[in-house]
Design an enzyme around this catalytic site. Structure first.
Site, mmCIF file in Angstrom:
data_model
loop_
_atom_site.group_PDB
_atom_site.id
_atom_site.type_symbol
_atom_site.label_atom_id
_atom_site.label_comp_id
_atom_site.label_asym_id
_atom_site.label_seq_id
_atom_site.Cartn_x
_atom_site.Cartn_y
_atom_site.Cartn_z
ATOM 1 C CE LYS A 68 8.810 -5.960 -4.695
ATOM 2 N NZ LYS A 68 9.614 -5.001 -4.252
ATOM 3 C CD GLU A 100 5.813 -0.064 -1.230
ATOM 4 O OE1 GLU A 100 6.997 0.356 -1.007
ATOM 5 O OE2 GLU A 100 5.519 -1.382 -1.701
#
Length: 317
Positions: free
Chosen positions: A187, A194
């Protein structure tokens, strides 16, 4: 997009679990689980937060001790609280309340190194510890969550009904990626990527907007790119939606926060000798956005004046 069925196939798949932390993410996840047929009891120090989920099929507990007592053994508790001290405090507070065989799932954005430490502490007491890097934000309730799960293989398998209900589909959007802490590590890198994607979209649209002679409609261009383009994505969908609501970004300060995971990704890249210039540059740009009185830029202007006699632009009065 795939729409997840929100009801478990049989009563045997339904589980009882506790949700600790009923903020935006935790409350929505608890509601999605309840819709899926699971029995969810939630705890949050805020009475208002507990009350808000009461009519969503989520029972409430006014303390961690009450939450633990409300669950049958072996207990499963999903932790959805901010990373860092709050997670540590909660993990430590739970330790004397739990019994051998109980499992805690950390669904927050914890640093994977902290996860390794906490998991070792729990393992020494015969307790399970699973990390779930969770993505989906405010859209997760409707669309489902993407979950990168780390932990013991058998433990994760036993928890599968929970992940299947939270995911966009039972067999999509989630999976065990490796041992404990690997979920949070994955993550972390996800968020680093991102950062880079967001920066590229923002810079591209800014270039388009500055070409004033063409009078380009940024929202229109975003809509065109959303279909058939190689840069189409859910992030572009959200970007285009934002441009439709506020084409000139009026009222928004040019100040971008970071959750910490971009920093951790850059640090890990350095430790592993992996070049990551895009992610690094996007992180630096976020830091730069906060410097409204940039001494660096003022000094650069002064240097140009010193060696080349270039004009210095004065501050507005």
């Amino acid at each position: 997009m795939h729409t997840k069925r929100l009801f478990v196939e049989s009563e045997e798949q339904a589980m009882q679990l506790g949700m600790i932390g009923l903020g935006k993410m935790g409350a929505n996840m608890a509601e999605r689980l309840a819709r899926g047929g699971h029995q969810v009891t939630g705890y949050d120090p805020s009475a208002d937060a507990r009350k808000a989920v009461a009519d969503k099929g989520v029972a409430g507990a006014d303390s961690l001790a009450a939450l633990v007592q409300a669950l049958p053994a072996p207990r499963v508790l999903w932790l959805m609280v901010p990373a860092g001290k709050i997670t540590d405090d909660t993990v430590n507070a739970l330790l004397p309340l739990l019994a051998k065989g109980d499992t805690v799932i950390d669904g927050g954005n914890s640093n994977y190194k902290d996860t390794m430490r906490r998991a070792a502490l729990y393992a020494g007491r015969g307790l399970g510890y699973v990390d779930s890097g969770t993505s989906g934000g405010i859209w997760g309730l409707k669309e489902g969550y993407s979950m990168m799960v780390g932990g013991d293989e058998q433990t994760v398998a036993a928890l599968a009904p929970i992940f299947e209900t939270l995911a966009p589909a039972a067999d999509q959007g989630w999976g065990r990626v490796g041992p404990v802490a690997s979920g949070h590590f994955t993550k972390m890198v996800h968020n680093g990527i991102e950062y880079g994607l967001m920066q590229a979209y923002a810079e591209g649209f800014s270039i388009l907007g500055h070409k004033q002679e063409f009078g380009l409609d940024l929202h229109q261009i975003g809509e065109i790119w959303r279909y058939g383009s190689v840069v189409r994505s859910w992030l572009l969908d959200l970007t285009t939606d934002a441009l439709g609501k506020n084409p000139t970004m009026d009222g928004i300060a040019p100040y971008v926060v970071d959750s910490g995971e971009g920093r951790w990704t850059v640090s890990e890249a350095i430790d592993l000798d992996v070049p990551a210039p895009i992610i690094t540059a996007s992180l630096i740009e976020r830091l730069r956005s906060r410097d409204t009185e940039s001494f660096t830029d003022k000094l650069l202007s002064a240097m140009r004046n010193e060696f080349g006699g270039h004009a210095i632009k004065g501050e507005p009065k």
